[in-house]
Structure formats: structure tokens, C-alpha cells
Design an enzyme around this catalytic site. Structure first.
Site, PDB file in Angstrom:
ATOM      1  N   LYS A  73       0.833  -1.170  -0.164  1.00 57.95           N
ATOM      2  CA  LYS A  73      -0.051   0.019   0.076  1.00 57.95           C
ATOM      3  C   LYS A  73       1.025   1.145  -0.044  1.00 57.95           C
ATOM      4  CE  LYS A  73       0.705   1.593   3.290  1.00 57.95           C
ATOM      5  NZ  LYS A  73       2.058   2.145   4.216  1.00 57.95           N
ATOM      6  N   TYR A 102      -4.941   3.669   6.397  1.00 57.81           N
ATOM      7  CA  TYR A 102      -5.383   2.313   7.302  1.00 57.81           C
ATOM      8  C   TYR A 102      -6.642   2.643   7.762  1.00 57.81           C
ATOM      9  CZ  TYR A 102      -0.918  -0.106   7.093  1.00 57.81           C
ATOM     10  OH  TYR A 102      -0.066  -0.581   6.621  1.00 57.81           O
TER      11      TYR A 102
HETATM   12  P1  NAD Z   1      12.337   1.227   3.261  1.00 57.24           P
HETATM   13  O1  NAD Z   1      12.989   2.719   3.006  1.00 57.24           O
HETATM   14  O2  NAD Z   1      12.546   0.709   4.627  1.00 57.24           O
HETATM   15  O3  NAD Z   1      12.708   0.194   2.219  1.00 57.24           O
HETATM   16  C1  NAD Z   1      12.301   0.440   0.611  1.00 57.24           C
HETATM   17  C2  NAD Z   1      13.467  -0.536  -0.181  1.00 57.24           C
HETATM   18  O4  NAD Z   1      13.440   0.190  -1.485  1.00 57.24           O
HETATM   19  C3  NAD Z   1      14.827  -0.303   0.182  1.00 57.24           C
HETATM   20  O5  NAD Z   1      15.474  -1.503   0.350  1.00 57.24           O
HETATM   21  C4  NAD Z   1      15.599   0.681  -0.930  1.00 57.24           C
HETATM   22  O6  NAD Z   1      16.947   0.266  -0.836  1.00 57.24           O
HETATM   23  C5  NAD Z   1      14.583   0.254  -2.170  1.00 57.24           C
HETATM   24  N1  NAD Z   1      14.625   1.123  -3.039  1.00 57.24           N
HETATM   25  C6  NAD Z   1      14.954   0.995  -4.399  1.00 57.24           C
HETATM   26  N2  NAD Z   1      14.602   2.113  -4.969  1.00 57.24           N
HETATM   27  C7  NAD Z   1      14.579   3.007  -4.407  1.00 57.24           C
HETATM   28  C8  NAD Z   1      14.199   4.354  -4.603  1.00 57.24           C
HETATM   29  N3  NAD Z   1      14.245   4.969  -5.585  1.00 57.24           N
HETATM   30  N4  NAD Z   1      14.138   5.101  -3.373  1.00 57.24           N
HETATM   31  C9  NAD Z   1      14.213   4.673  -2.319  1.00 57.24           C
HETATM   32  N5  NAD Z   1      14.187   3.222  -1.860  1.00 57.24           N
HETATM   33  C10 NAD Z   1      14.545   2.294  -3.028  1.00 57.24           C
HETATM   34  O7  NAD Z   1      10.565   1.420   3.241  1.00 57.24           O
HETATM   35  P2  NAD Z   1       9.565   0.185   3.660  1.00 57.24           P
HETATM   36  O8  NAD Z   1       9.132   0.995   4.876  1.00 57.24           O
HETATM   37  O9  NAD Z   1      10.210  -1.091   3.864  1.00 57.24           O
HETATM   38  O10 NAD Z   1       8.411   0.565   2.774  1.00 57.24           O
HETATM   39  C11 NAD Z   1       8.339  -0.125   1.604  1.00 57.24           C
HETATM   40  C12 NAD Z   1       6.942  -0.477   1.016  1.00 57.24           C
HETATM   41  O11 NAD Z   1       6.284  -1.280   1.857  1.00 57.24           O
HETATM   42  C13 NAD Z   1       6.323   0.761   1.024  1.00 57.24           C
HETATM   43  O12 NAD Z   1       5.243   0.849  -0.044  1.00 57.24           O
HETATM   44  C14 NAD Z   1       5.395   0.787   2.364  1.00 57.24           C
HETATM   45  O13 NAD Z   1       4.114   1.808   2.368  1.00 57.24           O
HETATM   46  C15 NAD Z   1       5.125  -0.514   2.415  1.00 57.24           C
HETATM   47  N6  NAD Z   1       4.996  -0.752   4.077  1.00 57.24           N
HETATM   48  C16 NAD Z   1       3.910  -1.298   4.524  1.00 57.24           C
HETATM   49  C17 NAD Z   1       3.693  -1.869   5.697  1.00 57.24           C
HETATM   50  C18 NAD Z   1       2.514  -2.573   6.084  1.00 57.24           C
HETATM   51  O14 NAD Z   1       2.091  -2.526   7.214  1.00 57.24           O
HETATM   52  N7  NAD Z   1       1.717  -2.935   5.197  1.00 57.24           N
HETATM   53  C19 NAD Z   1       4.538  -1.245   6.774  1.00 57.24           C
HETATM   54  C20 NAD Z   1       5.706  -0.557   6.414  1.00 57.24           C
HETATM   55  C21 NAD Z   1       5.894  -0.285   4.731  1.00 57.24           C
END
Ligand code: NAD
Length: 337
Positions: free
Chosen positions: A105, A189
Site C-alpha cells: 500500500k 489504514y
Molecule cells: P524502506 O525505505 O525501509 O525500504 C524501501 C526499499 O526500497 C529499500 O530496500 C530501498 O533500497 C529500495 N529502493 C529501491 N529503489 C528505491 C528508490 N528509488 N528510493 C528509495 N528506496 C528504493 O521502506 P519500507 O518501510 O520497507 O516500505 C516499503 C513499502 O512497504 C512501501 O510501499 C510501504 O508503504 C510499505 N509498508 C507497508 C507496511 C504494512 O504494514 N503493510 C509497513 C511498512 C511499509
């Protein structure tokens, strides 16, 4: 892809906090799918996760050779956990490679991208589900039951908020990557909860953003947004989402009492309270394991997940209306096709 295969292979695209902290550990508990591969641009991360889960070299992909995943029968599902601006691109490339997709999401950057994703999935005869984990959480399922069976009477109003404080420099604060601010990241959410608790979608919305406290941190995005979703039948859901407070609750006010979750939106440790002091102590499970098992089973049965792409698009339409109401100061009608 064989329907006789017991567990379906999942490749996680994007090895960030959510993937490594929640999804990969959850894939060690799933019954219908397992961690089969990873997609990353970072060679040291790839080496670490490959070693930790003994993944074969042939199941490790970079973003450059990602499309060759089409030739890999070990991978049935690609789980896209990249920042929002990459959701559409990688979901589309994955369905074009013949894989089903779970996309985090919010579904995409905007409604047009949702349409492109759905068209690509239909053309490839593959499904896209959205990573809405709470649709599978027992506390939220109990909230839905209490509402549906009118255990506390008719719903009169809903109060909900989900807020957290991202670190400076996170992509969540960058509008060109995230598509918006807290509404797109966590306010979604609240929208989800209002829709599944009431079983209906909002008719219109009013909204306003609080002036930002730090103009260097919040550039082009809201810091805190209050919005009221007006439901058919007169129920109003008062919602708030912010990047400068930590909270998450969901309270449903009814004609004969109330029921609530506080905290409501965490990965674990949810707590339910009711106006008559009932105590709910649910079996603790991994939300993500249940979610991924449910989605893998739906895909195996050629069914859309209950957290479908249509639902992801519906939420994008609602969020677009919330932003329009915030910008114009007017009540905006929400038209779900
Ligand atoms: P994060 O920043 O920890 O991870 C993002 C990942 O994408 C990293 O590994 C990064 O290296 C990579 N990446 C590749 N290209 C990128 C770019 N151009 N810019 C930035 N990062 C890049 O983020 P996260 O918290 O893991 O979130 C990732 C996804 O998961 C998002 O869509 C977020 O909304 C979703 N999420 C969902 C939940 C849930 O409860 N469903 C919780 C947290 C995050």
C-alpha cells in the site's frame, strides 16, 4: 505454474525495513507460500539474505535482470515492497513475466497507475493483491463482526487516527517518491477500517491540513490532516493522520455502546475494549503470514484476494478526494465506479 505445487514461491522485490523486518520472517511461518527469491539493487543486502535463507543464485535478481524472472518456475508470486513511485512499474513487469503480485500500500502513485496495473494484470491473466495486512488480523475481523451483527447497535460515528514520525530524509517525506504525505502512508489504514467496519464506501469528504511546523521537512506534503468521511445513512468517520505524532486507534460509537482497538494498526499487541468491559484476548499470529497465505490460496484458486486491486484503486479514489477537499476547503463527492 502448477496448481498441484504445495507451497508457492514468493520473491520479495525491495529489501527494506518492512520486507526484512516483517515479510521475510513471516514467510518462515506460512503454510501455502515460502521465500523463494529476492530482488534488490544492493549486492551486500542480497548476499546477506541469500546466505541467511540459503537461496539459490538463480533466484536472486537485480532490478536490471528482473524481467528474466519469467523463466523461473520457482517464483509464482512477486511481492513488491518498494517505495510508492515504483509500485506500478514493478507490479506491471511482474504480471508481464507471468507472476501474480502482492503490491504494498498504497497501490500506486495515482489512479491512472492503478488502471494501468489492472489492465496489465488482466491482459496477462494474473492477479494483483494489495498488502492490506489488517483485513486478516483477528482483532479487526472481530471489529467487523461486532459491526455487522450490530452487537452494540447501529453505528453512529467512527473516530480513528494513524500517525507516526518518519526520520528526516526518508522517502516518505518526498512527494515525488511517496505521492503524498501521511494520508498516503498511514491515513490509508483509517480509510480501509472505515470501509470494512461499515461495509460501505463514503459518499463525500471534508478535510483540512494543519499548517506545517517545519517547512524544510514537509515540502509539498501535509504534516497533519484531519478528514471526515460521510457515509451513506449519515454516519461520519472522523479521521486524522500525521507525521508528527505517534498514535493509532479505531473507535466505533454505536446506539447501545462502543467498541474500539487501541492500539489499532500495529503489527502486534492490538488491544480491544468495549463499553461493557468485555475482554478480548486473541490468539497472536503473524498478520503478514496469514495475509500472504490467504493471498497465495486465492491466487492458486484463480480468485482475487479480498484485498484486491479494485480495493486498492477504490482507496486511491478516496484519497484523491480527501486531497481535493483539503486543497479547496470544500466538500468533495466520492465517486467509486
Ligand atoms: P524502506 O525505505 O525501509 O525500504 C524501501 C526499499 O526500497 C529499500 O530496500 C530501498 O533500497 C529500495 N529502493 C529501491 N529503489 C528505491 C528508490 N528509488 N528510493 C528509495 N528506496 C528504493 O521502506 P519500507 O518501510 O520497507 O516500505 C516499503 C513499502 O512497504 C512501501 O510501499 C510501504 O508503504 C510499505 N509498508 C507497508 C507496511 C504494512 O504494514 N503493510 C509497513 C511498512 C511499509
Amino acid at each position: 505454474m502448477s496448481l498441484l505445487k504445495k507451497k508457492w514461491g514468493v520473491a520479495i522485490a525491495g529489501l527494506g525495513n518492512y520486507a526484512t523486518g516483517q515479510l521475510i520472517p513471516a514467510l518462515q511461518q506460512t503454510a501455502h507460500c515460502y521465500l523463494a527469491g529476492i530482488v534488490s539493487g544492493n549486492s551486500s543486502k542480497m548476499g546477506e539474505w541469500k546466505k541467511r535463507y540459503q537461496l539459490p543464485d538463480k533466484n536472486i535478481y537485480t532490478y536490471d535482470n528482473f524481467d528474466s524472472i519469467k523463466d523461473n518456475p520457482d517464483i509464482d508470486i512477486v511481492y513488491v515492497t518498494l517505495p510508492t513511485h515504483l509500485h506500478a512499474e514493478y507490479s506491471i513487469r511482474a504480471v508481464q513475466a507471468g507472476k501474480h503480485v502482492i503490491c504494498e500500500k498504497p497501490m500506486a502513485f495515482n489512479i491512472a497507475e492503478c488502471d494501468e496495473m489492472m489492465a496489465a494484470a488482466e491482459k496477462a491473466n494474473r492477479c494483483i493483491a494489495i498488502g492490506y495486512r489488517l483485513q486478516f488480523d483477528p482483532y479487526h475481523l472481530e471489529m467487523i463482526r461486532l459491526a455487522k451483527e450490530k452487537v452494540y447497535g447501529e453505528i453512529k460515528s467512527i473516530d480513528t487516527a494513524f500517525s507516526f514520525m518518519p526520520q528526516a530524509g526518508e522517502w516518505r517525506l518526498n512527494k515525488t517518491v511517496a505521492g503524498g504525505g501521511p494520508l498516503m502512508d498511514v491515513g490509508i489504514y483509517c480509510i480501509q477500517a472505515v470501509c470494512y467496519i461499515t461495509g460501505i464506501t463514503p459518499l463525500s469528504v471534508t478535510a483540512h491540513a494543519v499548517p506545517v511546523s517545519d517547512s524544510k521537512k514537509f515540502i509539498g506534503i501535509e504534516e497533519t490532516i484531519h478528514f471526515q468521511l460521510e457515509m451513506p445513512g449519515g454516519v461520519i468517520a472522523h479521521c486524522r493522520s500525521s507525521f508528527s505524532e505517534e498514535t493509532g486507534y479505531l473507535k466505533v460509537n454505536c446506539s447501545n455502546g462502543w467498541f474500539e482497538l487501541d492500539p489499532a494498526y500495529n503489527f502486534s499487541g492490538l488491544k480491544m475494549n468495549t463499553s461493557d468491559g468485555k475482554n478480548f484476548d486473541m490468539h497472536i499470529i503473524s498478520q503478514q503470514a496469514t495475509q500472504m497465505d490467504n493471498m497465495a490460496l486465492a491466487f492458486q484458486n484463480n480468485q482475487p484476494s479480498i484485498a484486491s486491486a479494485e480495493m486498492g484503486k477504490r482507496d486511491m479514489i478516496i484519497m484523491a478526494a480527501v486531497y481535493e477537499a483539503m486543497k479547496t476547503g470544500k466538500r468533495v463527492d466520492i465517486k467509486i465506479p
